[in-house]
Each structure stands twice: as C-alpha cells, then as structure tokens.
Design a protein around this motif. Sequence first.
Motif, PDB file in Angstrom:
ATOM      1  N   LEU A  75      23.259 -39.813   6.213  1.00 49.70           N
ATOM      2  CA  LEU A  75      22.689 -41.150   6.031  1.00 49.70           C
ATOM      3  C   LEU A  75      23.764 -42.223   6.010  1.00 49.70           C
ATOM      4  O   LEU A  75      24.771 -42.118   5.284  1.00 49.70           O
ATOM      5  CB  LEU A  75      21.877 -41.196   4.736  1.00 49.70           C
ATOM      6  CG  LEU A  75      21.098 -42.503   4.530  1.00 49.70           C
ATOM      7  CD1 LEU A  75      19.905 -42.564   5.486  1.00 49.70           C
ATOM      8  CD2 LEU A  75      20.637 -42.628   3.077  1.00 49.70           C
ATOM      9  N   GLN A  76      23.536 -43.259   6.802  1.00 50.92           N
ATOM     10  CA  GLN A  76      24.385 -44.447   6.788  1.00 50.92           C
ATOM     11  C   GLN A  76      23.612 -45.612   6.179  1.00 50.92           C
ATOM     12  O   GLN A  76      22.380 -45.614   6.206  1.00 50.92           O
ATOM     13  CB  GLN A  76      24.824 -44.788   8.216  1.00 50.92           C
ATOM     14  CG  GLN A  76      25.536 -43.661   8.940  1.00 50.92           C
ATOM     15  CD  GLN A  76      26.782 -43.199   8.221  1.00 50.92           C
ATOM     16  OE1 GLN A  76      27.697 -44.007   7.971  1.00 50.92           O
ATOM     17  NE2 GLN A  76      26.844 -41.921   7.870  1.00 50.92           N
ATOM     18  N   ALA A  77      24.320 -46.613   5.690  1.00 50.58           N
ATOM     19  CA  ALA A  77      23.665 -47.743   5.030  1.00 50.58           C
ATOM     20  C   ALA A  77      22.680 -48.442   5.966  1.00 50.58           C
ATOM     21  O   ALA A  77      21.628 -48.918   5.526  1.00 50.58           O
ATOM     22  CB  ALA A  77      24.714 -48.735   4.529  1.00 50.58           C
ATOM     23  N   GLU A  78      23.002 -48.474   7.249  1.00 47.51           N
ATOM     24  CA  GLU A  78      22.146 -49.178   8.208  1.00 47.51           C
ATOM     25  C   GLU A  78      20.856 -48.411   8.538  1.00 47.51           C
ATOM     26  O   GLU A  78      19.998 -48.920   9.259  1.00 47.51           O
ATOM     27  CB  GLU A  78      22.905 -49.478   9.509  1.00 47.51           C
ATOM     28  CG  GLU A  78      23.426 -48.272  10.242  1.00 47.51           C
ATOM     29  CD  GLU A  78      24.879 -47.955   9.895  1.00 47.51           C
ATOM     30  OE1 GLU A  78      25.283 -48.225   8.745  1.00 47.51           O
ATOM     31  OE2 GLU A  78      25.585 -47.434  10.783  1.00 47.51           O
ATOM     32  N   GLU A 110      15.665 -45.101   1.212  1.00 43.21           N
ATOM     33  CA  GLU A 110      16.629 -45.927   0.490  1.00 43.21           C
ATOM     34  C   GLU A 110      17.882 -45.121   0.185  1.00 43.21           C
ATOM     35  O   GLU A 110      17.873 -43.893   0.264  1.00 43.21           O
ATOM     36  CB  GLU A 110      15.996 -46.419  -0.819  1.00 43.21           C
ATOM     37  CG  GLU A 110      14.749 -47.262  -0.623  1.00 43.21           C
ATOM     38  CD  GLU A 110      14.039 -47.577  -1.939  1.00 43.21           C
ATOM     39  OE1 GLU A 110      13.739 -48.779  -2.159  1.00 43.21           O
ATOM     40  OE2 GLU A 110      13.803 -46.653  -2.729  1.00 43.21           O
ATOM     41  N   VAL A 111      18.911 -45.832  -0.210  1.00 43.45           N
ATOM     42  CA  VAL A 111      20.159 -45.198  -0.627  1.00 43.45           C
ATOM     43  C   VAL A 111      20.113 -44.932  -2.125  1.00 43.45           C
ATOM     44  O   VAL A 111      19.743 -45.811  -2.917  1.00 43.45           O
ATOM     45  CB  VAL A 111      21.375 -46.085  -0.287  1.00 43.45           C
ATOM     46  CG1 VAL A 111      22.645 -45.475  -0.867  1.00 43.45           C
ATOM     47  CG2 VAL A 111      21.496 -46.266   1.216  1.00 43.45           C
ATOM     48  N   LYS A 112      20.470 -43.706  -2.488  1.00 47.98           N
ATOM     49  CA  LYS A 112      20.504 -43.348  -3.920  1.00 47.98           C
ATOM     50  C   LYS A 112      21.776 -43.881  -4.548  1.00 47.98           C
ATOM     51  O   LYS A 112      22.865 -43.767  -3.950  1.00 47.98           O
ATOM     52  CB  LYS A 112      20.459 -41.825  -4.068  1.00 47.98           C
ATOM     53  CG  LYS A 112      20.370 -41.343  -5.503  1.00 47.98           C
ATOM     54  CD  LYS A 112      20.475 -39.838  -5.591  1.00 47.98           C
ATOM     55  CE  LYS A 112      19.308 -39.118  -5.003  1.00 47.98           C
ATOM     56  NZ  LYS A 112      19.413 -37.640  -5.161  1.00 47.98           N
ATOM     57  N   VAL A 148      18.720 -47.525   6.228  1.00 50.01           N
ATOM     58  CA  VAL A 148      17.708 -47.916   5.242  1.00 50.01           C
ATOM     59  C   VAL A 148      16.599 -48.683   5.957  1.00 50.01           C
ATOM     60  O   VAL A 148      16.847 -49.692   6.627  1.00 50.01           O
ATOM     61  CB  VAL A 148      18.337 -48.766   4.128  1.00 50.01           C
ATOM     62  CG1 VAL A 148      17.254 -49.408   3.270  1.00 50.01           C
ATOM     63  CG2 VAL A 148      19.260 -47.908   3.275  1.00 50.01           C
ATOM     64  N   ALA A 149      15.382 -48.165   5.860  1.00 51.91           N
ATOM     65  CA  ALA A 149      14.253 -48.704   6.624  1.00 51.91           C
ATOM     66  C   ALA A 149      12.997 -47.954   6.215  1.00 51.91           C
ATOM     67  O   ALA A 149      13.036 -47.018   5.410  1.00 51.91           O
ATOM     68  CB  ALA A 149      14.491 -48.512   8.130  1.00 51.91           C
ATOM     69  N   VAL A 150      11.878 -48.382   6.786  1.00 42.79           N
ATOM     70  CA  VAL A 150      10.642 -47.608   6.708  1.00 42.79           C
ATOM     71  C   VAL A 150      10.474 -46.895   8.045  1.00 42.79           C
ATOM     72  O   VAL A 150      10.657 -47.504   9.106  1.00 42.79           O
ATOM     73  CB  VAL A 150       9.429 -48.505   6.409  1.00 42.79           C
ATOM     74  CG1 VAL A 150       8.155 -47.667   6.357  1.00 42.79           C
ATOM     75  CG2 VAL A 150       9.624 -49.250   5.088  1.00 42.79           C
ATOM     76  N   TYR A 151      10.136 -45.630   7.978  1.00 39.67           N
ATOM     77  CA  TYR A 151       9.961 -44.817   9.183  1.00 39.67           C
ATOM     78  C   TYR A 151       8.494 -44.433   9.333  1.00 39.67           C
ATOM     79  O   TYR A 151       7.836 -44.038   8.363  1.00 39.67           O
ATOM     80  CB  TYR A 151      10.835 -43.571   9.110  1.00 39.67           C
ATOM     81  CG  TYR A 151      12.302 -43.919   9.212  1.00 39.67           C
ATOM     82  CD1 TYR A 151      13.026 -44.313   8.091  1.00 39.67           C
ATOM     83  CD2 TYR A 151      12.953 -43.898  10.438  1.00 39.67           C
ATOM     84  CE1 TYR A 151      14.356 -44.672   8.184  1.00 39.67           C
ATOM     85  CE2 TYR A 151      14.287 -44.242  10.547  1.00 39.67           C
ATOM     86  CZ  TYR A 151      14.987 -44.639   9.414  1.00 39.67           C
ATOM     87  OH  TYR A 151      16.310 -45.005   9.530  1.00 39.67           O
ATOM     88  N   TYR A 152       7.994 -44.555  10.555  1.00 39.72           N
ATOM     89  CA  TYR A 152       6.602 -44.233  10.864  1.00 39.72           C
ATOM     90  C   TYR A 152       6.541 -43.200  11.980  1.00 39.72           C
ATOM     91  O   TYR A 152       7.271 -43.314  12.976  1.00 39.72           O
ATOM     92  CB  TYR A 152       5.844 -45.478  11.362  1.00 39.72           C
ATOM     93  CG  TYR A 152       5.713 -46.596  10.364  1.00 39.72           C
ATOM     94  CD1 TYR A 152       6.662 -47.615  10.301  1.00 39.72           C
ATOM     95  CD2 TYR A 152       4.622 -46.642   9.482  1.00 39.72           C
ATOM     96  CE1 TYR A 152       6.540 -48.660   9.391  1.00 39.72           C
ATOM     97  CE2 TYR A 152       4.488 -47.681   8.569  1.00 39.72           C
ATOM     98  CZ  TYR A 152       5.452 -48.668   8.532  1.00 39.72           C
ATOM     99  OH  TYR A 152       5.320 -49.703   7.619  1.00 39.72           O
ATOM    100  N   CYS A 153       5.647 -42.228  11.843  1.00 37.27           N
ATOM    101  CA  CYS A 153       5.318 -41.391  12.982  1.00 37.27           C
ATOM    102  C   CYS A 153       4.051 -41.936  13.634  1.00 37.27           C
ATOM    103  O   CYS A 153       3.270 -42.654  12.991  1.00 37.27           O
ATOM    104  CB  CYS A 153       5.137 -39.928  12.596  1.00 37.27           C
ATOM    105  SG  CYS A 153       3.823 -39.570  11.401  1.00 37.27           S
ATOM    106  N   GLN A 185      11.585 -49.230  11.072  1.00 35.48           N
ATOM    107  CA  GLN A 185      11.334 -50.654  10.871  1.00 35.48           C
ATOM    108  C   GLN A 185      12.137 -51.169   9.689  1.00 35.48           C
ATOM    109  O   GLN A 185      11.951 -50.710   8.559  1.00 35.48           O
ATOM    110  CB  GLN A 185       9.852 -50.955  10.661  1.00 35.48           C
ATOM    111  CG  GLN A 185       9.554 -52.458  10.639  1.00 35.48           C
ATOM    112  CD  GLN A 185       8.096 -52.795  10.456  1.00 35.48           C
ATOM    113  OE1 GLN A 185       7.367 -52.087   9.788  1.00 35.48           O
ATOM    114  NE2 GLN A 185       7.651 -53.896  11.061  1.00 35.48           N
ATOM    115  N   LYS A 186      13.010 -52.120   9.969  1.00 32.72           N
ATOM    116  CA  LYS A 186      13.788 -52.786   8.928  1.00 32.72           C
ATOM    117  C   LYS A 186      13.075 -54.061   8.513  1.00 32.72           C
ATOM    118  O   LYS A 186      12.295 -54.621   9.295  1.00 32.72           O
ATOM    119  CB  LYS A 186      15.202 -53.054   9.431  1.00 32.72           C
ATOM    120  CG  LYS A 186      15.958 -51.773   9.764  1.00 32.72           C
ATOM    121  CD  LYS A 186      17.367 -52.047  10.260  1.00 32.72           C
ATOM    122  CE  LYS A 186      18.065 -50.735  10.563  1.00 32.72           C
ATOM    123  NZ  LYS A 186      19.453 -50.941  11.065  1.00 32.72           N
TER     124      LYS A 186
END
Lengths: 118, 113
Positions: free
Chosen positions: B84-87, B111-113, B89-94, B44-45
């Motif tokens: 990891l790609q910039a796109e 997130e990207v470090k 970046v999101a919240v992930y849910y199981c 989810q973005k």
Amino acid sequence: EVQLVESGGGLVKPGGSLRVSCAASGFTFSDAWMTWVRQAPGKGLEWVGRIKSKIHGGTADYAAPVKDRFTISRDDSKNTLYLEMNSLKIEDTAVYYCATEDGRSALWGQGTLVSVST
Amino acid sequence: DIVMTQSPDSLAVSLGERATINCKSSQSVLYSSNNKDYLAWYQQKPGQPPKLVISWASTRESGVPDRFSGSGSGTDFTLTISSLQAEDVAVYYCQQYYTTPRTFGQGTKLEVK
C-alpha cells in the motif's frame, strides 16, 4: 485531448425536468457506446443507463429507478450525449457522470451536480 | 439483477502492507463462449470521478501500477494491492458488465492505518 465534459446540472424542484449534456472530444464519438452513472452525496455508484452506437442500433437501456422518467440520447454530429430527466424526485439528487462503455468504462467526465429540492 | 457484494466495507492497512478487497456476485459473470469474466474494479478518490484499474477480472489498465492485481472467476473476485502506498487511499468499487443493468458493489473505503 481525449475527454468528456458534462454540463447542465443545477437546482430543480421535485416534479421538474432537466437536461444534462456530455461533450466528447479526442475520440470517435459515433463509434462509442456511452453510459450515465450517478452518485448521491456520500453514497456509492449507481448505473443509470447506456446508449449503443447508431451502427449497433442506437437503443438505450435504463435502470429500474429511472425507467420511463429519464431518456438518454445522442447527437453524433455534435459529439454530444444527453440525459433528459423528467418527474424528478428528491432521491435523484446526485452527481451525474457520463462515461464510455464497452462493457467497462474507461473514460469518465468530471460529473455535474443535479439537486432536487423544494 | 446481479447483486454485487463487497467485503469489507472499510479497511485500514499500514503503508507497505497488503490490502485485499473481495467482491461476490449473485450469479456468475463468466461468459462461457470466450471464457472471460465481465468484472471491473474502479478506484475513486475524493472529489474525482472513478478510474478504471482492472477489467476482465485480472487485466490491469494501462498506467496502473503493478502492485494492483485482480483475481477470481465466476462469482468470487479479489482486488489486491501488494504494498500500500499513500496515493492508494480511495474507495474501490467492483462492477459487473455481464448484463444490464450494470451493477456496482457498495464500495470499500481503503485507509492508511
């Protein structure tokens, strides 16, 4: 185009009622099991309930926090899913998403915001 | 109810590096009659609905890049993004869909470090 479009959200006072709708297009709605999932502001996803297709009985199951207050129904002639919400509480404030449900949910609507406040 | 617990709650990974998110269920979601795990992962973005990326614990949905993979069985599952790609970046849910009520993990913010 295959899509789900929710509508009917808005501001309601505690104890009030609201019905939100989900219009489906691009697939055979009558064959689909459908679900409602909500997301309170800044919070995670919460399953609200789901309704089976008529051929599988058309019955609905609900999460405990909404059982006996919310009712999920469907009108296959209008390709529309409904969520009737009664005795609304402040903690019901959320974006409400409809989605298809064959176990997992592959197609989601954009959501409709329901705000419960004085 | 089956309780789904994700770890970590948040994760910062450098671009091109591997990201790993874990999900544990309070009881098995493996259906013995078909040997399938009833476990899905969603991305989810901000401002968007969730998007199904993995179902049956390890089956990537159509159009999902092959850098995404799911593994595990029974009660322990992992979502891995290999580079990891910039796109991403999101919240992930199981989510388990073994039984009702369906239940989600609390989410992992990537997130990207």
